[in-house]
Design a protein around this motif. Sequence first.
Motif, PDB file in Angstrom:
ATOM      1  N   GLY A  35      29.208  41.555 -23.975  1.00  0.00           N
ATOM      2  CA  GLY A  35      29.140  40.582 -25.063  1.00  0.00           C
ATOM      3  C   GLY A  35      29.217  41.219 -26.439  1.00  0.00           C
ATOM      4  N   GLN A  36      29.721  42.426 -26.552  1.00  0.00           N
ATOM      5  CA  GLN A  36      29.824  43.115 -27.827  1.00  0.00           C
ATOM      6  C   GLN A  36      31.223  43.034 -28.423  1.00  0.00           C
ATOM      7  OE1 GLN A  36      28.771  47.109 -26.928  1.00  0.00           O
ATOM      8  NE2 GLN A  36      26.595  46.677 -26.688  1.00  0.00           N
ATOM      9  N   ASP A  37      32.036  42.151 -27.944  1.00  0.00           N
ATOM     10  CA  ASP A  37      33.437  42.125 -28.373  1.00  0.00           C
ATOM     11  C   ASP A  37      33.676  41.194 -29.560  1.00  0.00           C
ATOM     12  OD1 ASP A  37      36.012  43.162 -28.041  1.00  0.00           O
ATOM     13  OD2 ASP A  37      36.673  41.330 -27.049  1.00  0.00           O
ATOM     14  N   SER A  38      32.635  40.816 -30.285  1.00  0.00           N
ATOM     15  CA  SER A  38      32.807  39.929 -31.429  1.00  0.00           C
ATOM     16  C   SER A  38      33.447  40.706 -32.581  1.00  0.00           C
ATOM     17  CB  SER A  38      31.454  39.374 -31.878  1.00  0.00           C
ATOM     18  OG  SER A  38      31.630  38.590 -33.015  1.00  0.00           O
ATOM     19  N   MET A  39      34.648  40.356 -32.901  1.00  0.00           N
ATOM     20  CA  MET A  39      35.367  41.042 -33.982  1.00  0.00           C
ATOM     21  C   MET A  39      35.267  40.252 -35.278  1.00  0.00           C
ATOM     22  SD  MET A  39      36.530  43.784 -32.703  1.00  0.00           S
ATOM     23  CE  MET A  39      37.889  44.389 -33.656  1.00  0.00           C
ATOM     24  N   PHE A  40      34.656  39.066 -35.239  1.00  0.00           N
ATOM     25  CA  PHE A  40      34.567  38.232 -36.427  1.00  0.00           C
ATOM     26  C   PHE A  40      33.217  38.411 -37.098  1.00  0.00           C
ATOM     27  CE2 PHE A  40      37.727  35.893 -33.934  1.00  0.00           C
ATOM     28  CZ  PHE A  40      38.729  35.801 -34.875  1.00  0.00           C
ATOM     29  N   VAL A  41      33.238  38.380 -38.417  1.00  0.00           N
ATOM     30  CA  VAL A  41      32.020  38.399 -39.203  1.00  0.00           C
ATOM     31  C   VAL A  41      32.087  37.196 -40.116  1.00  0.00           C
ATOM     32  CG1 VAL A  41      30.670  39.685 -40.892  1.00  0.00           C
ATOM     33  CG2 VAL A  41      31.886  40.900 -39.109  1.00  0.00           C
ATOM     34  N   TYR A  42      30.998  36.454 -40.188  1.00  0.00           N
ATOM     35  CA  TYR A  42      30.946  35.246 -40.994  1.00  0.00           C
ATOM     36  C   TYR A  42      29.979  35.444 -42.148  1.00  0.00           C
ATOM     37  CZ  TYR A  42      32.972  33.346 -36.718  1.00  0.00           C
ATOM     38  OH  TYR A  42      33.761  33.119 -35.625  1.00  0.00           O
ATOM     39  N   VAL A  43      30.127  34.627 -43.165  1.00  0.00           N
ATOM     40  CA  VAL A  43      29.208  34.627 -44.300  1.00  0.00           C
ATOM     41  C   VAL A  43      28.437  33.323 -44.250  1.00  0.00           C
ATOM     42  CG1 VAL A  43      29.021  34.725 -46.803  1.00  0.00           C
ATOM     43  CG2 VAL A  43      30.824  35.997 -45.653  1.00  0.00           C
ATOM     44  N   ASP A  44      27.088  33.420 -44.226  1.00  0.00           N
ATOM     45  CA  ASP A  44      26.284  32.203 -44.164  1.00  0.00           C
ATOM     46  C   ASP A  44      26.117  31.595 -45.555  1.00  0.00           C
ATOM     47  OD1 ASP A  44      24.427  33.809 -45.389  1.00  0.00           O
ATOM     48  OD2 ASP A  44      22.935  33.715 -43.796  1.00  0.00           O
ATOM     49  N   GLU A  45      25.337  30.490 -45.644  1.00  0.00           N
ATOM     50  CA  GLU A  45      25.201  29.766 -46.917  1.00  0.00           C
ATOM     51  C   GLU A  45      24.453  30.566 -47.972  1.00  0.00           C
ATOM     52  OE1 GLU A  45      21.820  28.169 -44.257  1.00  0.00           O
ATOM     53  OE2 GLU A  45      23.936  28.602 -43.996  1.00  0.00           O
ATOM     54  N   PHE A  46      23.771  31.656 -47.563  1.00  0.00           N
ATOM     55  CA  PHE A  46      23.043  32.491 -48.512  1.00  0.00           C
ATOM     56  C   PHE A  46      23.843  33.732 -48.915  1.00  0.00           C
ATOM     57  CE2 PHE A  46      19.905  30.467 -45.668  1.00  0.00           C
ATOM     58  CZ  PHE A  46      19.384  29.574 -46.586  1.00  0.00           C
ATOM     59  N   GLY A  47      25.067  33.864 -48.415  1.00  0.00           N
ATOM     60  CA  GLY A  47      25.912  35.008 -48.759  1.00  0.00           C
ATOM     61  C   GLY A  47      25.692  36.221 -47.872  1.00  0.00           C
ATOM     62  N   GLN A  48      24.935  36.076 -46.775  1.00  0.00           N
ATOM     63  CA  GLN A  48      24.648  37.183 -45.864  1.00  0.00           C
ATOM     64  C   GLN A  48      25.698  37.225 -44.754  1.00  0.00           C
ATOM     65  OE1 GLN A  48      22.124  39.279 -46.550  1.00  0.00           O
ATOM     66  NE2 GLN A  48      21.688  38.041 -48.343  1.00  0.00           N
ATOM     67  N   LEU A  49      26.035  38.429 -44.284  1.00  0.00           N
ATOM     68  CA  LEU A  49      26.980  38.589 -43.193  1.00  0.00           C
ATOM     69  C   LEU A  49      26.268  38.333 -41.871  1.00  0.00           C
ATOM     70  CD1 LEU A  49      28.854  41.808 -44.328  1.00  0.00           C
ATOM     71  CD2 LEU A  49      29.544  39.449 -44.633  1.00  0.00           C
ATOM     72  N   THR A  50      26.941  37.606 -40.973  1.00  0.00           N
ATOM     73  CA  THR A  50      26.362  37.281 -39.672  1.00  0.00           C
ATOM     74  C   THR A  50      27.477  37.193 -38.640  1.00  0.00           C
ATOM     75  OG1 THR A  50      25.052  35.668 -38.453  1.00  0.00           O
ATOM     76  CG2 THR A  50      26.420  34.814 -40.219  1.00  0.00           C
ATOM     77  N   ASP A  51      27.109  37.296 -37.352  1.00  0.00           N
ATOM     78  CA  ASP A  51      28.122  37.204 -36.300  1.00  0.00           C
ATOM     79  C   ASP A  51      28.217  35.806 -35.709  1.00  0.00           C
ATOM     80  OD1 ASP A  51      25.667  37.319 -35.124  1.00  0.00           O
ATOM     81  OD2 ASP A  51      26.222  38.745 -33.551  1.00  0.00           O
ATOM     82  N   THR A  52      27.355  34.884 -36.168  1.00  0.00           N
ATOM     83  CA  THR A  52      27.435  33.506 -35.688  1.00  0.00           C
ATOM     84  C   THR A  52      28.218  32.654 -36.681  1.00  0.00           C
ATOM     85  OG1 THR A  52      25.342  32.974 -36.760  1.00  0.00           O
ATOM     86  CG2 THR A  52      25.238  33.625 -34.457  1.00  0.00           C
ATOM     87  N   PRO A  53      29.067  31.785 -36.183  1.00  0.00           N
ATOM     88  CA  PRO A  53      29.854  30.958 -37.105  1.00  0.00           C
ATOM     89  C   PRO A  53      28.962  29.992 -37.878  1.00  0.00           C
ATOM     90  CG  PRO A  53      30.335  30.380 -34.816  1.00  0.00           C
ATOM     91  CD  PRO A  53      29.413  31.546 -34.792  1.00  0.00           C
ATOM     92  N   PRO A  54      29.377  29.610 -39.085  1.00  0.00           N
ATOM     93  CA  PRO A  54      28.542  28.724 -39.905  1.00  0.00           C
ATOM     94  C   PRO A  54      28.453  27.324 -39.324  1.00  0.00           C
ATOM     95  CG  PRO A  54      30.648  29.096 -40.957  1.00  0.00           C
ATOM     96  CD  PRO A  54      30.607  29.981 -39.762  1.00  0.00           C
ATOM     97  N   ASP A  55      27.382  26.626 -39.675  1.00  0.00           N
ATOM     98  CA  ASP A  55      27.150  25.262 -39.224  1.00  0.00           C
ATOM     99  C   ASP A  55      28.052  24.325 -40.033  1.00  0.00           C
ATOM    100  OD1 ASP A  55      26.169  22.984 -38.120  1.00  0.00           O
ATOM    101  OD2 ASP A  55      24.256  23.015 -39.194  1.00  0.00           O
ATOM    102  N   PRO A  56      28.937  23.577 -39.373  1.00  0.00           N
ATOM    103  CA  PRO A  56      29.857  22.712 -40.123  1.00  0.00           C
ATOM    104  C   PRO A  56      29.150  21.604 -40.908  1.00  0.00           C
ATOM    105  CG  PRO A  56      30.343  22.639 -37.756  1.00  0.00           C
ATOM    106  CD  PRO A  56      29.197  23.546 -37.949  1.00  0.00           C
ATOM    107  N   SER A  57      27.911  21.248 -40.525  1.00  0.00           N
ATOM    108  CA  SER A  57      27.205  20.185 -41.248  1.00  0.00           C
ATOM    109  C   SER A  57      26.740  20.650 -42.625  1.00  0.00           C
ATOM    110  CB  SER A  57      26.010  19.699 -40.438  1.00  0.00           C
ATOM    111  OG  SER A  57      25.056  20.729 -40.325  1.00  0.00           O
ATOM    112  N   LYS A  58      26.618  21.958 -42.824  1.00  0.00           N
ATOM    113  CA  LYS A  58      26.178  22.503 -44.115  1.00  0.00           C
ATOM    114  C   LYS A  58      27.350  22.846 -45.030  1.00  0.00           C
ATOM    115  CE  LYS A  58      21.916  24.412 -42.296  1.00  0.00           C
ATOM    116  NZ  LYS A  58      21.141  25.618 -42.052  1.00  0.00           N
ATOM    117  N   LYS A  59      28.541  22.483 -44.614  1.00  0.00           N
ATOM    118  CA  LYS A  59      29.737  22.799 -45.388  1.00  0.00           C
ATOM    119  C   LYS A  59      29.768  21.960 -46.663  1.00  0.00           C
ATOM    120  CE  LYS A  59      34.595  23.605 -44.508  1.00  0.00           C
ATOM    121  NZ  LYS A  59      35.665  23.464 -43.555  1.00  0.00           N
ATOM    122  N   ILE A  60      30.134  22.593 -47.778  1.00  0.00           N
ATOM    123  CA  ILE A  60      30.194  21.920 -49.075  1.00  0.00           C
ATOM    124  C   ILE A  60      31.653  21.847 -49.518  1.00  0.00           C
ATOM    125  CG2 ILE A  60      29.493  22.029 -51.490  1.00  0.00           C
ATOM    126  CD1 ILE A  60      27.099  23.715 -50.565  1.00  0.00           C
TER     127      ILE A  60
END
Length: 146
Positions: A35-60
Amino acid sequence: MAGSQETFGKKEREKKRLKKKKDKLLRKEERKANGQDSMFVYVDEFGQLTDTPPDPSKKIKVDAESIEIGIPKKEDREEEAPVDRKGKVSFFDTSKGFGFIIDTSTQEKFFVHVSGVLEEIAENDKVTFELEKGLKGMNAVRVKKI
């Protein structure tokens, strides 16, 4: 016509290349299994890098035309009301046309040029002045005796 000359060295290099390719494929399969094959990095609503995709309900939704790129024009900026400061002339050379004023409240020293003086001043005079941004810092302008 001569046939291709497949030498021992060429065969060995080809074997090494194929072995490298196979090893790389095996390492990739291992990472996928762990399970280490995640090549994507996402930016959360606070500007922090994370490997989980952002929540579409919090999209602005942002209007692209409302984004300003560059420095706002001078006429668009709000002008600050000039503050009259009080100070004392610590040094002033009339022949050279410049001097320094010490602010009585903050004890900061500000440069003053003869072009920013409204009345003639001399050392130890109590004055009022305003500040303006100069090339090397803040300059005292509109200097008057009290």
